[in-house]
Design a protein around this motif. Structure first.
Motif, PDB file in Angstrom:
ATOM      1  N   LEU A 175       0.828  49.131  55.370  1.00 26.62           N
ATOM      2  CA  LEU A 175       0.112  50.421  53.883  1.00 26.62           C
ATOM      3  C   LEU A 175      -1.195  50.505  54.140  1.00 26.62           C
ATOM      4  O   LEU A 175      -1.464  51.722  53.572  1.00 26.62           O
ATOM      5  CB  LEU A 175       0.098  48.522  52.616  1.00 26.62           C
ATOM      6  CG  LEU A 175       1.607  49.064  52.036  1.00 26.62           C
ATOM      7  CD1 LEU A 175       1.395  47.672  50.910  1.00 26.62           C
ATOM      8  CD2 LEU A 175       2.359  50.312  51.844  1.00 26.62           C
ATOM      9  N   ASP A 176      -1.770  49.760  54.437  1.00 24.35           N
ATOM     10  CA  ASP A 176      -3.475  50.314  54.973  1.00 24.35           C
ATOM     11  C   ASP A 176      -3.608  51.143  55.637  1.00 24.35           C
ATOM     12  O   ASP A 176      -4.502  52.233  55.830  1.00 24.35           O
ATOM     13  CB  ASP A 176      -4.029  48.447  55.473  1.00 24.35           C
ATOM     14  CG  ASP A 176      -3.799  48.125  54.580  1.00 24.35           C
ATOM     15  OD1 ASP A 176      -4.037  47.952  53.499  1.00 24.35           O
ATOM     16  OD2 ASP A 176      -5.043  46.257  54.986  1.00 24.35           O
ATOM     17  N   ALA A 177      -2.855  50.704  56.675  1.00 21.74           N
ATOM     18  CA  ALA A 177      -2.646  52.316  57.952  1.00 21.74           C
ATOM     19  C   ALA A 177      -1.954  53.393  56.823  1.00 21.74           C
ATOM     20  O   ALA A 177      -2.336  54.449  58.099  1.00 21.74           O
ATOM     21  CB  ALA A 177      -1.313  52.230  58.877  1.00 21.74           C
ATOM     22  N   LEU A 178      -1.160  53.329  56.286  1.00 16.52           N
ATOM     23  CA  LEU A 178      -0.317  54.246  54.913  1.00 16.52           C
ATOM     24  C   LEU A 178      -1.423  54.666  54.384  1.00 16.52           C
ATOM     25  O   LEU A 178      -1.634  56.507  54.337  1.00 16.52           O
ATOM     26  CB  LEU A 178       0.853  53.936  55.041  1.00 16.52           C
ATOM     27  CG  LEU A 178       1.330  55.050  53.806  1.00 16.52           C
ATOM     28  CD1 LEU A 178       1.808  56.107  54.931  1.00 16.52           C
ATOM     29  CD2 LEU A 178       2.802  54.265  53.611  1.00 16.52           C
ATOM     30  N   PHE A 179      -2.438  54.124  53.827  1.00 19.09           N
ATOM     31  CA  PHE A 179      -2.854  54.878  53.581  1.00 19.09           C
ATOM     32  C   PHE A 179      -4.413  55.547  54.351  1.00 19.09           C
ATOM     33  O   PHE A 179      -4.961  56.130  53.426  1.00 19.09           O
ATOM     34  CB  PHE A 179      -4.123  53.423  52.505  1.00 19.09           C
ATOM     35  CG  PHE A 179      -5.112  54.253  51.355  1.00 19.09           C
ATOM     36  CD1 PHE A 179      -4.776  54.146  49.522  1.00 19.09           C
ATOM     37  CD2 PHE A 179      -6.449  53.873  51.409  1.00 19.09           C
ATOM     38  CE1 PHE A 179      -5.606  54.594  49.253  1.00 19.09           C
ATOM     39  CE2 PHE A 179      -7.674  54.554  50.901  1.00 19.09           C
ATOM     40  CZ  PHE A 179      -6.896  54.385  50.045  1.00 19.09           C
ATOM     41  N   ASP A 180      -5.266  54.931  55.501  1.00 18.54           N
ATOM     42  CA  ASP A 180      -5.173  55.166  56.293  1.00 18.54           C
ATOM     43  C   ASP A 180      -4.957  56.499  56.730  1.00 18.54           C
ATOM     44  O   ASP A 180      -5.843  57.695  56.590  1.00 18.54           O
ATOM     45  CB  ASP A 180      -5.919  54.495  57.250  1.00 18.54           C
ATOM     46  CG  ASP A 180      -6.935  53.301  56.718  1.00 18.54           C
ATOM     47  OD1 ASP A 180      -7.478  53.240  55.803  1.00 18.54           O
ATOM     48  OD2 ASP A 180      -7.401  52.962  57.415  1.00 18.54           O
ATOM     49  N   ALA A 181      -3.793  56.538  56.201  1.00 14.37           N
ATOM     50  CA  ALA A 181      -3.271  58.435  57.187  1.00 14.37           C
ATOM     51  C   ALA A 181      -3.609  59.224  56.456  1.00 14.37           C
ATOM     52  O   ALA A 181      -3.715  60.246  56.311  1.00 14.37           O
ATOM     53  CB  ALA A 181      -1.980  58.230  57.564  1.00 14.37           C
ATOM     54  N   TYR A 182      -3.757  59.004  54.950  1.00 15.01           N
ATOM     55  CA  TYR A 182      -3.617  59.699  53.912  1.00 15.01           C
ATOM     56  C   TYR A 182      -5.168  60.459  53.211  1.00 15.01           C
ATOM     57  O   TYR A 182      -5.210  61.478  52.819  1.00 15.01           O
ATOM     58  CB  TYR A 182      -2.402  59.534  52.450  1.00 15.01           C
ATOM     59  CG  TYR A 182      -1.102  59.866  53.563  1.00 15.01           C
ATOM     60  CD1 TYR A 182      -1.068  61.311  52.574  1.00 15.01           C
ATOM     61  CD2 TYR A 182       0.096  58.995  53.578  1.00 15.01           C
ATOM     62  CE1 TYR A 182       1.009  61.168  53.047  1.00 15.01           C
ATOM     63  CE2 TYR A 182       0.797  59.090  53.409  1.00 15.01           C
ATOM     64  CZ  TYR A 182       1.851  60.616  53.460  1.00 15.01           C
ATOM     65  OH  TYR A 182       2.981  59.871  53.252  1.00 15.01           O
ATOM     66  N   ALA A 187     -12.078  54.629  44.401  1.00 12.73           N
ATOM     67  CA  ALA A 187     -10.736  54.920  43.021  1.00 12.73           C
ATOM     68  C   ALA A 187      -9.778  55.159  43.483  1.00 12.73           C
ATOM     69  O   ALA A 187      -8.626  55.049  42.618  1.00 12.73           O
ATOM     70  CB  ALA A 187     -11.820  56.204  42.808  1.00 12.73           C
ATOM     71  N   ILE A 188      -8.727  55.377  44.096  1.00  9.43           N
ATOM     72  CA  ILE A 188      -7.676  55.877  44.485  1.00  9.43           C
ATOM     73  C   ILE A 188      -6.925  54.869  44.290  1.00  9.43           C
ATOM     74  O   ILE A 188      -6.137  54.278  44.163  1.00  9.43           O
ATOM     75  CB  ILE A 188      -7.364  56.842  45.828  1.00  9.43           C
ATOM     76  CG1 ILE A 188      -7.671  58.027  45.761  1.00  9.43           C
ATOM     77  CG2 ILE A 188      -5.998  56.201  46.432  1.00  9.43           C
ATOM     78  CD1 ILE A 188      -7.933  58.507  47.054  1.00  9.43           C
ATOM     79  N   LYS A 238     -11.265  61.148  53.203  1.00  6.85           N
ATOM     80  CA  LYS A 238     -12.414  60.965  51.757  1.00  6.85           C
ATOM     81  C   LYS A 238     -13.096  60.041  51.876  1.00  6.85           C
ATOM     82  O   LYS A 238     -13.246  58.794  53.133  1.00  6.85           O
ATOM     83  CB  LYS A 238     -11.177  59.866  50.665  1.00  6.85           C
ATOM     84  CG  LYS A 238     -10.098  60.933  50.121  1.00  6.85           C
ATOM     85  CD  LYS A 238     -10.207  62.472  49.735  1.00  6.85           C
ATOM     86  CE  LYS A 238      -9.239  62.890  49.172  1.00  6.85           C
ATOM     87  NZ  LYS A 238      -9.499  63.978  48.784  1.00  6.85           N
ATOM     88  N   THR A 239     -14.091  59.528  51.444  1.00  8.91           N
ATOM     89  CA  THR A 239     -15.540  59.139  50.730  1.00  8.91           C
ATOM     90  C   THR A 239     -14.718  57.462  50.810  1.00  8.91           C
ATOM     91  O   THR A 239     -13.516  57.301  50.068  1.00  8.91           O
ATOM     92  CB  THR A 239     -16.561  59.602  50.045  1.00  8.91           C
ATOM     93  OG1 THR A 239     -16.010  59.022  49.174  1.00  8.91           O
ATOM     94  CG2 THR A 239     -16.985  61.134  50.522  1.00  8.91           C
TER      95      THR A 239
END
Length: 64
Positions: free
Chosen positions: A6-13, A24-25, A17-18
């Motif tokens: 999930l962390d890798a997917l978040f980082d990919a998307y 905030a997301i 972003k800052t």
């Protein structure tokens, strides 16, 4: 899905972003994402899709 993936997917998307925007997301959508990906929820959705297919799509497939 594990926390690492999930962390890798978040980082990919959201890697562009800052850190403040990423936080905030996470705050806004983190809980919703966990609920949507919960195994029981996924199972219920699959059952609903299968039921819909059997009742509405499959009967039409046998028509000439």
């Amino acid at each position: 899905m594990t926390g690492d993936s999930l962390d890798a997917l978040f980082d990919a998307y959201f890697g562009d972003k800052t850190l403040e925007e990423q936080e905030a997301i996470r705050k806004k959508h983190g809980t919703e994402l966990a609920v949507l990906e919960a195994p029981q929820r996924i199972r219920e959705i699959c059952i609903d899709l299968l039921r819909h297919y059997q009742e509405h799509i499959q009967p039409d497939a046998s028509r000439p």
